[in-house]
Design an enzyme around this catalytic site. Structure first.
Site: not given
Length: 438
Positions: A35, A122, A155, A256, A263, A266, A323, A330
């Site tokens: 990475k 978090t 995001e 929806g 986030c 979790k 989204k 995820r």
């Protein structure tokens, strides 16, 4: 200021690039050598609008660099941010703090001079206490302050959120720590961003409480959508009517298929576990989790109700990521939806503007298509799952002509029932009355 950012995931990379754009010198550290090499070549491992250009410009200006070795960057840093992953722990839903604690131990060995170590990840309430204990245990002579600085990035809009934040929360009672972090965020003073200082544990709880409240708003309007369908109301007008009340607000009131992403699922699970550990019941948050899980599973039945028995039929799914403007899969609602469709005997084809490579890891047994029109060819039903802007102005006549049956299930309410009726579609949406029939 010199900053070391430990972790080059979503939070670490966006935060590091934005801090560098403020004029600080930032070194992003990650153990994944592949990475780091990719980042040095200008290859961005996540999809976030504008991030590639932001990284490139700050690398060129020598304000941003990447390494696998934290020793030098931590020793030189005024502030070290821990931005590693805290996934849900298998079996109990607690946040897995393995990476946070491992980073704390490595940081401790490299500290030199006064340094503020900041948990950006978090983390559950009390994590900062343990990070400080680990650092002082590993390096008793360290001149260090441990603070909490939770992130509130969406995001798809993360760079704007970072540069024009609703608030900046800094959790520390140490005046030196407050001064350093005040300097780190000083460039935002021109935007009049509110800088809120709290105790460390309070800052840790603010992040979880914020996400749980937003998840609750989403779940609330989804349940109102179900009621709207039964009583002949329009959930979009209901949402507008209540959202105009300043005490409620209009954001996160879009019905929806349920919330997903890195986030909300979790963090709501982790908050429930934190409360249980302290003999507190968060009944509302517990209900939110249950309702949301059931809703995502129910979406396949909604498709079946519109298209009839799905065995042997082809369903085209538009949108896979949780989204738009991200490739994040995820806990995306598309996963239980597609799984449910397959269980009903349907063949599934799918298209997503940027998320298909990530989706293939989660949904390997479906066909992937390069564009929406290829995806709907010969399909018995089309399902809109993610509200990508590319899906908002489809050529409806072309879509209808390509499909075997003109059935559209719009889980994001991006089309109007009367327009779909005019084009001859059997159309179902979420929480709206007067659904069009062919």
């Amino acid at each position: 200021m010199r900053i070391a950012m430990i972790g080059t995931g979503y939070v670490g990379l966006v935060s590091g690039a934005c801090f560098a754009d403020f004029g600080h010198h930032v070194t992003c550290v990650d153990k994944d050598a592949g990475k780091i090499e990719a980042l040095r070549r200008g290859e961005i491992p996540i999809f976030e609008p504008g991030l590639d250009a932001l990284v490139a410009s700050n690398v060129k200006a020598r304000r941003l660099d990447f390494t696998t070795d934290l020793t030098g960057p931590v020793a030189d840093a005024d502030a070290v941010f821990i931005a590693v992953g805290t996934p849900s722990r298998r079996g109990d839903g607690h946040a897995d703090l393995t990476y946070v604690y491992s980073a704390a131990r490595e940081i401790a060995a490299a500290l030199s001079g006064f340094t503020v170590v900041v948990t950006k990840s978090t983390v559950p309430v009390g994590t900062g206490d343990e990070v400080e204990r680990l650092i002082r245990e590993a390096n008793p002579s360290a001149d260090v302050v441990v603070a909490s600085n939770p992130e509130f990035l969406r995001e798809g809009a993360a760079i704007r959120d970072f540069k024009f934040p609703d608030r900046i929360v800094v959790g520390t009672d140490d005046e030196r720590g407050r001064k350093v972090l005040g300097e780190v965020y000083r460039p935002l003073s021109l935007n009049q961003a509110p800088l809120m200082y709290t105790a460390r544990r309070t800052a840790e709880l603010i992040k979880y409480a914020a996400n749980a409240f937003l998840a609750t708003k989403i779940t609330f309007i989804n349940e109102i959508a179900d009621l709207s369908e039964k009583v002949g109301a329009d959930v979009q007008q209901v949402a507008r009517g209540i959202g105009l009340d300043n005490r409620i607000g209009s954001k996160f009131l879009h019905a929806g298929p349920g919330f997903g992403g890195s986030c909300f699922p979790k963090d709501t699970r982790a908050l429930v576990k934190i409360a249980q550990d302290h003999d507190v019941q968060l009944r509302i948050v517990e209900a939110v989790l249950g309702v949301n899980d059931n809703r995502k599973r129910a979406m396949a039945r909604k498709v079946s109700n519109a298209a009839g028995n799905l065995r042997g039929k082809t369903v085209a799914v538009l949108g896979l990521t949780f989204k738009p403007d991200t490739d994040d899969m995820r806990e995306a609602p598309s996963i239980p939806l597609v799984t449910g469709l397959l269980d009903m005997g349907a063949k599934v084809r799918a298209h997503d503007p940027v998320g298909m490579e990530q989706a293939k890891k989660e949904l390997p047994d479906i066909e992937y298509c390069d564009d929406p029109y290829e995806c709907v060819k010969g399909a018995d039903a089309m399902v809109i799952v993610t509200e990508w802007v590319q899906f908002r102005a489809l050529d409806l006549d072309r879509i209808k002509g390509a499909m075997a049956q003109p059935v559209v299930v719009d889980l994001r309410n991006i089309y109007r029932a009367d327009d779909m009726a005019a084009h001859g579609f059997i159309y179902e949406s979420v929480g709206r009355r007067g659904e069009a029939r062919k």
